[in-house]
Design an enzyme around this catalytic site. Structure first.
Site, PDB file in Angstrom:
ATOM      1  N   HIS A  17       0.840  -1.205   0.000  1.00 33.70           N
ATOM      2  CA  HIS A  17       0.000   0.000   0.000  1.00 33.70           C
ATOM      3  C   HIS A  17       0.875   1.254   0.000  1.00 33.70           C
ATOM      4  O   HIS A  17       0.593   2.223  -0.698  1.00 33.70           O
ATOM      5  CB  HIS A  17      -0.896   0.023   1.248  1.00 33.70           C
ATOM      6  CG  HIS A  17      -1.881  -1.107   1.328  1.00 33.70           C
ATOM      7  ND1 HIS A  17      -2.017  -1.900   2.434  1.00 33.70           N
ATOM      8  CD2 HIS A  17      -2.790  -1.570   0.419  1.00 33.70           C
ATOM      9  CE1 HIS A  17      -2.974  -2.801   2.221  1.00 33.70           C
ATOM     10  NE2 HIS A  17      -3.443  -2.630   1.013  1.00 33.70           N
ATOM     11  N   SER A 128      -3.042  -8.102   2.946  1.00 36.05           N
ATOM     12  CA  SER A 128      -3.144  -7.933   4.398  1.00 36.05           C
ATOM     13  C   SER A 128      -3.459  -9.265   5.077  1.00 36.05           C
ATOM     14  O   SER A 128      -2.918  -9.574   6.138  1.00 36.05           O
ATOM     15  CB  SER A 128      -4.223  -6.895   4.716  1.00 36.05           C
ATOM     16  OG  SER A 128      -3.868  -5.660   4.153  1.00 36.05           O
TER      17      SER A 128
HETATM   18  N1  COA Z   1       0.062  -4.251  -2.173  1.00 40.13           N
HETATM   19  C1  COA Z   1      -0.204  -5.244  -1.367  1.00 40.13           C
HETATM   20  N2  COA Z   1      -1.445  -5.663  -1.054  1.00 40.13           N
HETATM   21  C2  COA Z   1      -2.449  -5.006  -1.626  1.00 40.13           C
HETATM   22  C3  COA Z   1      -2.245  -3.959  -2.509  1.00 40.13           C
HETATM   23  C4  COA Z   1      -0.918  -3.582  -2.765  1.00 40.13           C
HETATM   24  N3  COA Z   1      -0.622  -2.586  -3.589  1.00 40.13           N
HETATM   25  N4  COA Z   1      -3.426  -3.518  -2.934  1.00 40.13           N
HETATM   26  C5  COA Z   1      -4.349  -4.273  -2.314  1.00 40.13           C
HETATM   27  N5  COA Z   1      -3.744  -5.163  -1.536  1.00 40.13           N
HETATM   28  C6  COA Z   1      -4.393  -6.186  -0.739  1.00 40.13           C
HETATM   29  C7  COA Z   1      -5.125  -5.639   0.435  1.00 40.13           C
HETATM   30  O1  COA Z   1      -4.332  -5.606   1.589  1.00 40.13           O
HETATM   31  C8  COA Z   1      -6.278  -6.588   0.567  1.00 40.13           C
HETATM   32  O2  COA Z   1      -5.872  -7.707   1.304  1.00 40.13           O
HETATM   33  P1  COA Z   1      -6.963  -8.583   2.084  1.00 40.13           P
HETATM   34  O3  COA Z   1      -8.012  -8.988   1.081  1.00 40.13           O
HETATM   35  O4  COA Z   1      -6.173  -9.700   2.551  1.00 40.13           O
HETATM   36  O5  COA Z   1      -7.521  -7.695   3.157  1.00 40.13           O
HETATM   37  C9  COA Z   1      -6.532  -7.083  -0.855  1.00 40.13           C
HETATM   38  O6  COA Z   1      -5.351  -6.783  -1.551  1.00 40.13           O
HETATM   39  C10 COA Z   1      -7.677  -6.413  -1.495  1.00 40.13           C
HETATM   40  O7  COA Z   1      -7.473  -5.023  -1.342  1.00 40.13           O
HETATM   41  P2  COA Z   1      -8.511  -4.005  -1.848  1.00 40.13           P
HETATM   42  O8  COA Z   1      -8.934  -4.377  -3.212  1.00 40.13           O
HETATM   43  O9  COA Z   1      -7.980  -2.644  -1.611  1.00 40.13           O
HETATM   44  O10 COA Z   1      -9.772  -4.335  -0.989  1.00 40.13           O
HETATM   45  P3  COA Z   1     -10.118  -3.778   0.368  1.00 40.13           P
HETATM   46  O11 COA Z   1     -11.040  -4.749   0.972  1.00 40.13           O
HETATM   47  O12 COA Z   1      -8.906  -3.414   1.124  1.00 40.13           O
HETATM   48  O13 COA Z   1     -10.907  -2.435  -0.009  1.00 40.13           O
HETATM   49  C11 COA Z   1     -12.813  -1.127  -0.528  1.00 40.13           C
HETATM   50  C12 COA Z   1     -12.132  -2.486  -0.672  1.00 40.13           C
HETATM   51  C13 COA Z   1     -12.863  -0.690   0.931  1.00 40.13           C
HETATM   52  C14 COA Z   1     -12.049  -0.091  -1.328  1.00 40.13           C
HETATM   53  C15 COA Z   1     -14.244  -1.290  -1.110  1.00 40.13           C
HETATM   54  O14 COA Z   1     -14.901  -2.336  -0.443  1.00 40.13           O
HETATM   55  C16 COA Z   1     -15.039  -0.014  -0.970  1.00 40.13           C
HETATM   56  O15 COA Z   1     -14.913   0.874  -1.793  1.00 40.13           O
HETATM   57  N6  COA Z   1     -15.837   0.087   0.111  1.00 40.13           N
HETATM   58  C17 COA Z   1     -16.591   1.255   0.442  1.00 40.13           C
HETATM   59  C18 COA Z   1     -18.034   1.111   0.009  1.00 40.13           C
HETATM   60  C19 COA Z   1     -18.211   1.427  -1.445  1.00 40.13           C
HETATM   61  O16 COA Z   1     -18.024   2.531  -1.918  1.00 40.13           O
HETATM   62  N7  COA Z   1     -18.631   0.388  -2.187  1.00 40.13           N
HETATM   63  C20 COA Z   1     -19.007   0.545  -3.574  1.00 40.13           C
HETATM   64  C21 COA Z   1     -18.007   0.003  -4.480  1.00 40.13           C
HETATM   65  S1  COA Z   1     -18.652   0.151  -6.133  1.00 40.13           S
END
Ligand code: COA
Length: 157
Positions: A17, A128
């Site tokens: 991140h 994560s």
């Molecule tokens: N390096 C390493 N790991 C990474 C990474 C990077 N550059 N980018 C993402 N990851 C990992 C994250 O740690 C996460 O790991 P985990 O699944 O083990 O927790 C995984 O990849 C997925 O990350 P991400 O795609 O960022 O998902 P998230 O669950 O962390 O975030 C939100 C998702 C919060 C952005 C999304 O659910 C959201 O937008 N929520 C708000 C509500 C909303 O607006 N919803 C409508 C969407 S249309």
């Protein structure tokens, strides 16, 4: 001023991140790391804990703000007059979901666009959940997590 949101659950914030954020800061003047809610995930750290840990980690980066939000990302974007979302793309199946989310966000708020950065070679396999799992089994995760955040990983979980 070019501003963006970098949303995620960040449970915890990893060096993957951090890499995306620092590279995006070369393009945007100010980025808000937004600790958001993913309905499918049960978090290890509370939202407040995550905000505090990331703030501490980014204390020397005045152009990076940290905030939390329980609603839709587009609602936060509208409220703060921000038109860009930054997301990292890993070559491990992220694309379809990211494309869908970016399209839906743009449908909900036409002023917003998503900017993807490919994850760097050192971090493409990090997540994560994997960090938490390795740590739970007593493995050293210092290669994947900023030092300040590493110190806060709770040994028992
Ligand atoms: N390096 C390493 N790991 C990474 C990474 C990077 N550059 N980018 C993402 N990851 C990992 C994250 O740690 C996460 O790991 P985990 O699944 O083990 O927790 C995984 O990849 C997925 O990350 P991400 O795609 O960022 O998902 P998230 O669950 O962390 O975030 C939100 C998702 C919060 C952005 C999304 O659910 C959201 O937008 N929520 C708000 C509500 C909303 O607006 N919803 C409508 C969407 S249309």
């Amino acid at each position: 001023m070019k501003t963006a949101i970098y949303p995620g659950t960040f449970d915890p914030f990893t060096l993957g991140h951090d890499d995306i954020l620092k590279r995006a800061l070369r393009v945007f003047d100010e980025i808000t790391v937004l600790v958001a809610v993913s309905p499918a995930k049960k978090a290890l750290f509370s939202q407040d804990e995550r905000v505090r840990m990331i703030r501490e980690h980014l204390a020397d980066e005045p152009r990076a703000k940290v905030d939390s939000w329980n609603g839709l990302i587009v609602e936060y974007a509208k409220k703060h007059n921000i038109n860009a979302i930054v997301r990292g793309l890993r070559p491990t199946g992220d694309f379809e979901m990211e494309f869908q989310m970016a399209s839906m966000n743009n449908k909900l708020y036409q002023e917003i666009d998503t900017f993807f950065l490919p994850t760097s070679g050192n971090h493409y396999f990090v997540s994560s959940s994997l960090v938490k799992e390795l740590h739970k089994h007593g493995r050293d995760v210092s290669e994947f997590v900023p030092t300040g955040i590493l110190n806060q990983l709770k040994p028992s979980k």
